[in-house]
Motif scaffolding. Structure first.
Motif: not given
Length: 297
Positions: A278-283
């Motif tokens: 999973v990549d937690y990123c900015v929208p």
């Protein structure tokens, strides 16, 4: 010969009649119904087995059957309001017919009840959430300054935001969760969006309506809340990003804030291991915002 023809025609006509069965999904509701002498079942497990066999039989005969949640308290209130005697089967039949038009139902599709019931409960929760959020929106009334209906304006804004969120989303299937802190409990709405082969987005209309309504309630009341999106493409890393509700709009969360939200136990506050793959990123940028009112509702 004529009698046989009439029987054949009636059998054909039976296949044209759709039906609904009110299901007592849990032991507590089942025990409540046992207070009626005309309700002759005494074992919940056996009751569920018999319901499932009936559904299978009707399906094998080509008959469509919908399944609804049967709530004993709602049934008692219905009988009190309509003047029906609750301890007769015909009253239960009339109540079930009412559920077919006003309550949550799902069609029987051949699955075991153990698989079908959770979907039915989810549908009931979704409808209840939508009805509650819609009621709260309606109670907001008109803006004292401009006379605009606050709930209707918030719903239009929420719908526009939802379209922009889906249009700017990363490729793949999308799973959205919106939560809004309300009284007496937090409202949570879930929306699944699948991408068809031609690139168009496929939504469940009921899910989308409920989701936009809950989001609208958060925007209109400026209650604490947030929206999280997860995009998935087979063979690639899932992406997770989100926004917090801020005023009458959405404020992007940083990658760190998204990571912290997903890696913290909600109840205890303890850290939990991050999910692999999973990549937690900015929208993504939602683009220019629409016209904002000259004042806040």
């Amino acid at each position: 010969m004529a009698h046989t023809d009439h029987q054949t025609m009636r059998r054909v006509l039976r296949r044209e009649i759709a039906g609904t069965i009110g299901l007592l999904t849990d032991e507590h509701d089942f025990r409540s119904m046992r207070s009626y002498r005309s309700f002759t079942f005494d074992d919940h497990s056996l009751y569920l087995q018999q319901v499932e066999e009936l559904l299978k039989t009707r399906a094998s005969q080509g008959t469509h059957t919908a399944v609804a949640l049967f709530d004993p308290q709602e049934y008692a209130d219905y009988c009190a309001d309509t003047g029906l005697e609750p301890d007769i089967p015909s009253s239960r039949t009339r109540f079930t017919a009412e559920l077919a038009t006003t309550g949550p139902t799902i069609p029987y599709d051949g699955r075991p009840l153990a698989e079908l019931v959770p979907d039915l409960i989810d549908e009931a929760v979704r409808q209840a959430t939508w009805e509650y959020a819609s009621t709260l929106l309606a109670r907001l009334g008109a803006c004292a300054s401009c006379g605009e209906d606050i709930g209707r304006a918030a719903f239009a804004r929420a719908s526009g935001l939802l379209v922009r969120i889906l249009d700017t989303a990363h490729p793949g299937n999308r799973h959205l969760v919106c939560s809004v802190t309300a009284t007496p409990e937090t409202l949570v709405s879930v929306l699944h969006a699948e991408i068809n082969a031609d690139g168009t987005t496929q939504l469940d209309d009921a899910e989308a309506l409920e989701f936009a309504t809950v989001l609208a309630l958060g925007l209109a009341t400026q209650a604490p809340g947030g929206l999280v999106m997860r995009t998935s493409v087979p063979g690639t890393t899932d992406r997770i990003y989100g926004w917090r509700l801020r005023g009458e709009g959405l404020e992007p969360l940083t990658a760190g804030e998204v990571f912290d939200a997903y890696c913290t136990d909600i109840e205890s506050g303890d850290l939990i291991s991050p999910e692999s793959g999973v990549d937690y990123c900015v929208p993504p940028d939602l683009g220019p915002d629409g016209p904002t009112p000259g004042h806040h509702h």
